[in-house]
Structures are given as structure tokens and as C-alpha cells.
Design a protein around this motif. Structure first.
Motif, PDB file in Angstrom:
ATOM      1  N   SER A 124      -5.176  13.294  26.906  1.00  0.00           N
ATOM      2  CA  SER A 124      -5.393  14.689  26.543  1.00  0.00           C
ATOM      3  C   SER A 124      -6.870  15.008  26.777  1.00  0.00           C
ATOM      4  N   ILE A 165      -8.546  14.319  17.778  1.00  0.00           N
ATOM      5  CA  ILE A 165      -8.468  13.268  18.793  1.00  0.00           C
ATOM      6  C   ILE A 165      -7.729  13.708  20.055  1.00  0.00           C
ATOM      7  N   ARG A 166      -6.635  14.449  19.871  1.00  0.00           N
ATOM      8  CA  ARG A 166      -5.904  14.989  21.018  1.00  0.00           C
ATOM      9  C   ARG A 166      -5.665  16.467  20.781  1.00  0.00           C
ATOM     10  N   ARG A 169     -10.359  16.273  26.366  1.00  0.00           N
ATOM     11  CA  ARG A 169     -11.045  16.825  25.203  1.00  0.00           C
ATOM     12  C   ARG A 169     -12.350  17.468  25.631  1.00  0.00           C
ATOM     13  N   PHE A 176     -12.952   9.181  27.319  1.00  0.00           N
ATOM     14  CA  PHE A 176     -11.878  10.100  26.909  1.00  0.00           C
ATOM     15  C   PHE A 176     -12.049  10.604  25.479  1.00  0.00           C
ATOM     16  N   CYS A 177     -12.983  10.036  24.726  1.00  0.00           N
ATOM     17  CA  CYS A 177     -12.897  10.111  23.260  1.00  0.00           C
ATOM     18  C   CYS A 177     -13.919  11.031  22.596  1.00  0.00           C
ATOM     19  N   PRO A 180      -6.949  -2.063  20.206  1.00  0.00           N
ATOM     20  CA  PRO A 180      -6.570  -1.199  21.326  1.00  0.00           C
ATOM     21  C   PRO A 180      -7.192  -1.654  22.641  1.00  0.00           C
TER      22      PRO A 180
HETATM   23  N1  5AD Z   1      -6.179  11.418  24.882  1.00  0.00           N
HETATM   24  C1  5AD Z   1      -5.169  10.619  24.496  1.00  0.00           C
HETATM   25  N2  5AD Z   1      -5.306   9.626  23.591  1.00  0.00           N
HETATM   26  C2  5AD Z   1      -6.539   9.445  23.058  1.00  0.00           C
HETATM   27  N3  5AD Z   1      -6.992   8.566  22.165  1.00  0.00           N
HETATM   28  C3  5AD Z   1      -8.293   8.802  21.943  1.00  0.00           C
HETATM   29  N4  5AD Z   1      -8.708   9.834  22.699  1.00  0.00           N
HETATM   30  C4  5AD Z   1      -7.632  10.250  23.407  1.00  0.00           C
HETATM   31  C5  5AD Z   1      -7.429  11.280  24.370  1.00  0.00           C
HETATM   32  N5  5AD Z   1      -8.411  12.080  24.773  1.00  0.00           N
HETATM   33  C6  5AD Z   1      -6.146   7.504  21.604  1.00  0.00           C
HETATM   34  C7  5AD Z   1      -6.711   6.125  21.910  1.00  0.00           C
HETATM   35  C8  5AD Z   1      -7.266   5.688  20.590  1.00  0.00           C
HETATM   36  C9  5AD Z   1      -6.327   6.373  19.623  1.00  0.00           C
HETATM   37  C10 5AD Z   1      -6.831   6.512  18.239  1.00  0.00           C
HETATM   38  O1  5AD Z   1      -6.123   7.638  20.206  1.00  0.00           O
HETATM   39  O2  5AD Z   1      -5.643   5.299  22.319  1.00  0.00           O
HETATM   40  O3  5AD Z   1      -7.275   4.271  20.434  1.00  0.00           O
END
Ligand code: 5AD
Ligand code: SF4
Length: 455
Positions: A344, A49-50, A346, A173-174, A270
Motif C-alpha cells: 500500500s 500503516i496501510r 504511503r 515502504f513504511c 518479519p
Molecule cells: N504496505 C503494505 N504492508 C505494509 N507493512 C508496513 N508498511 C506497509 C505498506 N506500506 C506491513 C509490513 C509490516 C507490517 C506491520 O505491516 O509487513 O511488518
């Protein structure tokens, strides 16, 4: 007997997957150990995730390599190393190239095939060709169908139960849509069967898991209908679910919170940010205003509900004014719990390629300010419980002798002096003190339960 060490990173879905991996490997003679040094099989169940989460995988592989050498050097036999989870899915080839210690890489939809893969790796022994890679084709049906057959063994009183996987929302972002695939919901019958089995083993609380759990939909079954059905299973006194997306909050879920006693008053919803401009750039498909309305409707249904959230600071282009809008939203919501992260970038996600990336120093400063505000809200929420009498599910021994610990309906840890014969039971506790992350209390009588918590 062979020893299996699984290390789990990341979210609760990985915790669930790790348990299921242990279940499918048990018939092969694998017994779980919490010590990696003499394990015959090490599985790292990773999180992508990060960046920090991902880096942990490589750091751990370095340590595993040393343990593997020491074990072989002492004549204690070999150690097979598997990388599972979201890093496996996203960076399978890179792992094989960067970490020769790894024997096989397996993505989250392929865990049901672990027994065959491990058996192959074992048969080939030291001369085996490295490089088994099994990544998801995103067909979760196959995974769950096969996992169904493995006996689920639970020792605790609280269990995770995956009901939904994947994500179609594509927040910019994900990585999740890439590592876990499209949204998919398990058939209700399978979930009910698994929950019944858990209850028969003494489990009192299940947490229904999904990356977008409130988007659960299978053959006319919604999450709310599933919750109502599970609530009727004898012994299953508490139901929770996580994680929800604000877009998928539905009328029947609000109603379930108002009507189903077993559904705990806690919602992890969230919002990520409080500025509409940033929310749009994140592709969240909701505004700050619509989020606040959702929270209001939830509070109308269940006034004491504890709201939890995730926040990202320093998303590309986030200005000081945008960040302050996040602080404003936080003040309006009043959280019981929350997690804040620095953005972060990705690889492969749209936001990573956006201009105006926020400098690290600014991210740090914002994280600190937001963290302080959230911490104060959590303390305030906990302090508000002092003097109330809450039903607590005692699920573990406390740190000090004579202490046990459990969970309040609002997911707070509660510590108290009480005999451990109470483990697995739900009993009323009058809260006497609170800190930002836990409560202490004394045993009370059922008649003393506070307001909406009285049965
Ligand atoms: N950078 C930082 N936080 C992130 N999250 C998801 N992707 C990123 C990223 N690229 C966080 C979001 C999500 C949680 C599981 O992780 O807040 O709800
Ligand atoms: Fe991490 Fe997301 Fe994978 Fe969970 S689903 S382990 S949070 S990358």
C-alpha cells in the motif's frame, strides 16, 4: 462519573497506549465503557500503516458524528472526540479539516498530556475553540515518565508492556519512522517496576513490545538481559516479545531462547519478501539467505520454536520471479503463523514514488497464492501438535458453556471443556484436534508434558 470509549486500531503498541490513556484519564473521573453511543469522551487510537487502516479512521468519525448528534438531541449531553495514534501524528491538520467532529488530535508521544487537554476541552464546553493539536516532538522520555505515575490497572492474565518505541531502519515502504520517531528504549528499572506491578495484579504473561524490540538497548541492558531479569519475577511465568528485525538478532537472544524457561518458543521475525532485489529496494539490509541462516540459528537454540512473519506482495517492481522467490523462502521457513499484505503506497515514503507500481489485480492474485501457502503451513504446524501435551495459560472463557480457552507456548488458541476456576492458571493439555487457527484438547497431568516443554 464520566464515560470513556476508546477504539483501538493497528498494532499491539496501540493496545498498550490505549490502556495507558485510560489509566491517565481515570483520576479525572473517566470510567471505560465499551459502548460509544453514550460516551462523554471518545478516543480513536488510529493506525496509519496501510491506506485501508487510515480510511477506517475517517469512516469511524462519520459514525461518531451521528452518535454525538443523537446524544445531544436526546439531552444526554455532549461528546468530546479525540483522535490519537499514528494517523493523528501523520495527518493531524487533515483530520481537523476533514472532520469537524474532532475536538483534538494527539500524537503517540503526547498521551501523558491528555488530562490537561481534555480538561481544557471540557471547561470550554460547547463554545470551545476547536483545534487543539498536540503532535509528537518525539521525546518519549516525557511520555513514559508521566505515564509511570498513573496506576496501571489490569484485569487479565496476559499484558503488553512497551519497552521500546520508534524505528531508524527506514524500510522504503513504511511510515513508522515518521509516525513513531527514532528508536528509543525505556530504562530497564522502569520496565522491571511495571512488570512487577503487573505480576502482583495476577498477570502471568507479559509481551514486551517495540517496533524494533530486539534493538532494545539502554545503559548496557539488552533485550536478552531484560528477559532474564523479568523471568525471575515471582508469578511471571511467560515472557514474549514482538516485533523483531532480522538485523538485530543477537547471540545473547539466541542463548536466552535456549536457556530461559519462561521465554516462550515463538518468534515474530518479519522478512517481507524472498527476492534479494526486492529486499534491497525495500532497504531491508538483509538477504533471503541471511534471513534463513538466522532462522536456522534460532532453531538450533530452541528446536521447537514457532516462527511467524509478515509479507508484502506487490512491492514496486516485484516481478513474477521475485514473487516466486518469496514462495520459496516461505517453503524453506515453515511458518507457525504469518501475515501477508498487499503493498500500500504511503504518502511521504520512498517506495510510493518508485516507478513500476504493481497493478491491483496482480497484487490480489499474489496475495491469494501466498495466503494459501501460509494457511497450509499454519494448519500443518497446528496438526503437528495433535497428541502432544502442552502447557496452556487459561486466559478467557470459551464461546460455549463449560468451555475455557487459553494460549499454548506457540501462541495458538486452545479450547477445551474445563471449569473456569482454572482461569489464570497454566495447566497441561493434551491436544486432540487442530484447525488452521486453533486447537482443542483435554486436561492432562503435568508429568505428561511433551519434550522440551517439561519444566
Ligand atoms: N504496505 C503494505 N504492508 C505494509 N507493512 C508496513 N508498511 C506497509 C505498506 N506500506 C506491513 C509490513 C509490516 C507490517 C506491520 O505491516 O509487513 O511488518
Ligand atoms: Fe500502525 Fe505502525 Fe502506528 Fe502500530 S506503529 S499503529 S502498526 S502505523
Amino acid at each position: 462519573m464520566k464515560r470513556l470509549f476508546i477504539k483501538t486500531y493497528g498494532c499491539q503498541m496501540n493496545v498498550y497506549d490505549s490502556e495507558r490513556m485510560a489509566d491517565v484519564l481515570r483520576p479525572l473521573g473517566y470510567v471505560s465503557t465499551d459502548r460509544p453511543d453514550d460516551a462523554d469522551l471518545v478516543v480513536l487510537n488510529t493506525c496509519h500503516i496501510r491506506e485501508k487502516a487510515t480510511e477506517k479512521t475517517y469512516a469511524e468519525l462519520g459514525r461518531i458524528k451521528a452518535l454525538q448528534r443523537a446524544k445531544a438531541g436526546d439531552g444526554r449531553g455532549g461528546m468530546t472526540v479525540a483522535v490519537a495514534g499514528c494517523v493523528a501524528q501523520a495527518e493531524g491538520a487533515e483530520i481537523m479539516a476533514r472532520a469537524p467532529v474532532v475536538d483534538l488530535v494527539v500524537g503517540p508521544q503526547s498521551y501523558h498530556q491528555l488530562p490537561e487537554l481534555i480538561a481544557q476541552a471540557e471547561q470550554a464546553g460547547a463554545s470551545r475553540p476547536r483545534g487543539e493539536r498536540l503532535l509528537a516532538e518525539f521525546a518519549p522520555e516525557a511520555k513514559f515518565d508521566r505515564l509511570e505515575g498513573a496506576t496501571r490497572r489490569r484485569s487479565g492474565y496476559s499484558a503488553f508492556l512497551t519497552v521500546q518505541e520508534g524505528c531508524d531502519k527506514f524500510c522504503t515502504f513504511c511510515v513508522v519512522p515518521y509516525t513513531r520517531g527514532a528508536e528509543w528504549s525505556r530504562p530497564a528499572g522502569d520496565i522491571i517496576r511495571e512488570a512487577t506491578g503487573l505480576a502482583q495484579q495476577g498477570v502471568r504473561e507479559v509481551t514486551l513490545l517495540g517496533q524494533n524490540v530486539n534493538a532494545y538497548l539502554n545503559n548496557g541492558w539488552t533485550l536478552a538481559r531484560l528477559i532474564r531479569t523479568l523471568a525471575a519475577i515471582p508469578g511471571l511465568d511467560r515472557i514474549r516479545y514482538t516485533t523483531s528485525h532480522p538485523r538485530d538478532m543477537s547471540e545473547d537472544l539466541f542463548a536466552a531462547h535456549a536457556e530461559v524457561q519462561a521465554l516462550m518458543p515463538y518468534l515474530h521475525l518479519p522478512v517481507q519478501a524472498g527476492s534479494d532485489r526486492v529486499l534491497k529496494a525495500m532497504n531491508r539490509a538483509h538477504t533471503a539467505e541471511s534471513y534463513l541462516r538466522t532462522v536456522e540459528r534460532m532453531r538450533a537454540a530452541r528446536p521447537d520454536i514457532a516462527i511467524s512473519g509478515d509479507f508484502i506482495v506487490g512491492f514496486p517492481g516485484e516481478s513474477e520471479a521475485d514473487f516466486e522467490a518469496t514462495l520459496d523462502l516461505v517453503r524453506a521457513v515453515r511458518h507457525a503463523s504469518a501475515y501477508a499484505f498487499k503493498y500500500s503506497p504511503r504518502p511521504g515514503t520512498p517506495a510510493a514514488a518508485m516507478g513500476r507500481q504493481v497493478p491491483e489485480a496482480v497484487k490480489n492474485e499474489r496475495l491469494q497464492r501466498l495466503g494459501a501457502l501460509l494457511e497450509a503451513q499454519m494448519t500443518e504446524f497446528n496438526l503437528a501438535q495433535v497428541g502432544r501435551t502442552l502447557p496452556v495459560l487459561f486466559d478467557r472463557r470459551g464461546r460455549r458453556p463449560g468451555q475455557i480457552a487459553g494460549k499454548s507456548p506457540y501462541l495458538q488458541s486452545v479450547h477445551l471443556q474445563a471449569p473456569d476456576t482454572l482461569l489464570g492458571q497454566i495447566a497441561p493439555v493434551t491436544i486432540t484436534a487442530a484447525a488452521s487457527r486453533s486447537l482443542t484438547g483435554v486436561l492432562a497431568q503435568p508429568a505428561e508434558l511433551s519434550g522440551e516443554l517439561a519444566a
